[in-house]
Write a protein that holds these residues in place. Structure first.
Motif, short mmCIF file in Angstrom:
data_model
loop_
_atom_site.label_atom_id
_atom_site.label_comp_id
_atom_site.label_asym_id
_atom_site.label_seq_id
_atom_site.Cartn_x
_atom_site.Cartn_y
_atom_site.Cartn_z
N LYS A 47 0.87 -1.18 0.00
CA LYS A 47 0.00 0.00 0.00
C LYS A 47 0.90 1.22 0.00
O LYS A 47 1.94 1.24 0.65
N GLY A 48 0.49 2.25 -0.75
CA GLY A 48 1.29 3.46 -0.86
C GLY A 48 0.97 4.47 0.22
O GLY A 48 -0.11 4.46 0.81
N HIS A 49 1.94 5.33 0.47
CA HIS A 49 1.75 6.51 1.32
C HIS A 49 2.76 7.56 0.89
O HIS A 49 3.80 7.25 0.31
N LEU A 50 2.42 8.80 1.12
CA LEU A 50 3.27 9.92 0.74
C LEU A 50 4.17 10.29 1.92
O LEU A 50 3.69 10.45 3.04
N GLU A 51 5.46 10.38 1.66
CA GLU A 51 6.43 10.83 2.65
C GLU A 51 7.19 12.00 2.04
O GLU A 51 8.09 11.79 1.23
N GLY A 52 6.79 13.20 2.41
CA GLY A 52 7.37 14.38 1.78
C GLY A 52 6.98 14.41 0.33
O GLY A 52 5.81 14.48 -0.03
N SER A 53 7.99 14.32 -0.55
CA SER A 53 7.71 14.32 -1.99
C SER A 53 8.04 12.96 -2.62
O SER A 53 8.35 12.88 -3.80
N ARG A 54 7.96 11.91 -1.82
CA ARG A 54 8.18 10.54 -2.31
C ARG A 54 6.94 9.70 -2.10
O ARG A 54 6.23 9.88 -1.12
N THR A 58 4.61 0.14 1.69
CA THR A 58 4.94 -0.80 2.76
C THR A 58 4.18 -2.09 2.51
O THR A 58 3.11 -2.09 1.91
N SER A 59 4.77 -3.15 2.99
CA SER A 59 4.19 -4.48 2.84
C SER A 59 3.27 -4.78 4.01
O SER A 59 3.59 -4.46 5.15
N SER A 60 2.16 -5.42 3.74
CA SER A 60 1.26 -5.82 4.82
C SER A 60 1.86 -6.94 5.65
O SER A 60 1.49 -7.13 6.80
N THR A 61 2.82 -7.67 5.09
CA THR A 61 3.43 -8.78 5.82
C THR A 61 4.80 -8.43 6.41
O THR A 61 5.27 -9.11 7.30
N HIS A 62 5.46 -7.39 5.91
CA HIS A 62 6.78 -6.97 6.39
C HIS A 62 6.79 -5.44 6.52
O HIS A 62 7.41 -4.75 5.71
N GLN A 63 6.12 -4.91 7.53
CA GLN A 63 5.95 -3.47 7.63
C GLN A 63 7.24 -2.70 7.84
O GLN A 63 7.30 -1.50 7.60
N GLU A 64 8.31 -3.37 8.25
CA GLU A 64 9.59 -2.69 8.43
C GLU A 64 10.30 -2.44 7.10
O GLU A 64 11.21 -1.62 7.02
N ARG A 65 9.88 -3.10 6.05
CA ARG A 65 10.48 -2.91 4.73
C ARG A 65 9.70 -1.86 3.96
O ARG A 65 8.49 -1.79 4.04
N GLN A 66 10.43 -1.04 3.17
CA GLN A 66 9.79 -0.02 2.35
C GLN A 66 10.37 -0.04 0.94
O GLN A 66 11.56 -0.30 0.75
N TRP A 67 9.50 0.27 0.00
CA TRP A 67 9.87 0.39 -1.40
C TRP A 67 9.44 1.77 -1.88
O TRP A 67 8.42 2.28 -1.42
#
Length: 160
Positions: A47-54, A58-67
């Protein structure tokens, strides 16, 4: 901090009718391939989310990982169109949503510049080698028509 989550999906350009590439969801190809492919169903794992201008995912199964959604440049200079990827711990800056008053949708755009000139001209979808339509970004270097196996689209946000 609670981040507003969303999916990204395709929409026709203003004034154009829907096409075979309308309402397809952006997802990571997977299997070691970072390409962005488009499918009719919502992504199962990110699922996507906005962080600043990026745009980060995040994964529903590995929330510590980000793409991050990454607008690539293949080589030293831009071509007329370039790949879009979802890269672990990556992501392009200067992405933003603008409101489309006609459709009441939030449209994803890139605000990149090179020597004061805007370098971004939109998105396109192409039938590509992955078995699914693939997303590319159009640059200011595009001087001709799109290849016949490609179609221009907008990317819009679908809030969860």
């Amino acid at each position: 901090m609670n981040k507003q989550q969303f999916f990204l999906k395709t929409a026709p350009l203003p004034g154009e009718p829907a096409s075979a590439y309308t309402n397809l969801y952006i997802r990571h190809h997977g299997s070691g391939i970072n390409s962005v492919v488009l499918t009719p169903g919502t992504p199962k794992f990110i699922k996507g989310h906005l962080e600043g201008s990026r745009i980060n995912f995040t994964s529903s199964t590995h929330q510590e990982r980000q793409w991050g959604l990454t607008l690539c440049i293949d080589g030293a200079t831009r071509a007329g169109w370039e790949k879009v990827e979802i890269v672990e711990n990556g992501g392009s800056d200067r992405l933003q949503f603008s409101s489309n008053s006609e459709t009441n949708e939030e449209v994803l755009e890139f605000e990149g510049e090179d020597a004061g000139e805007k370098v971004w001209r939109g998105w396109m979808v192409c039938e590509w080698a992955s078995g699914h339509p693939q997303l590319f970004w159009l640059t200011d270097k595009l001087k001709d028509k799109l290849p016949p196996f490609c179609h221009r689209v907008q990317i819009v946000r679908e809030l969860l």
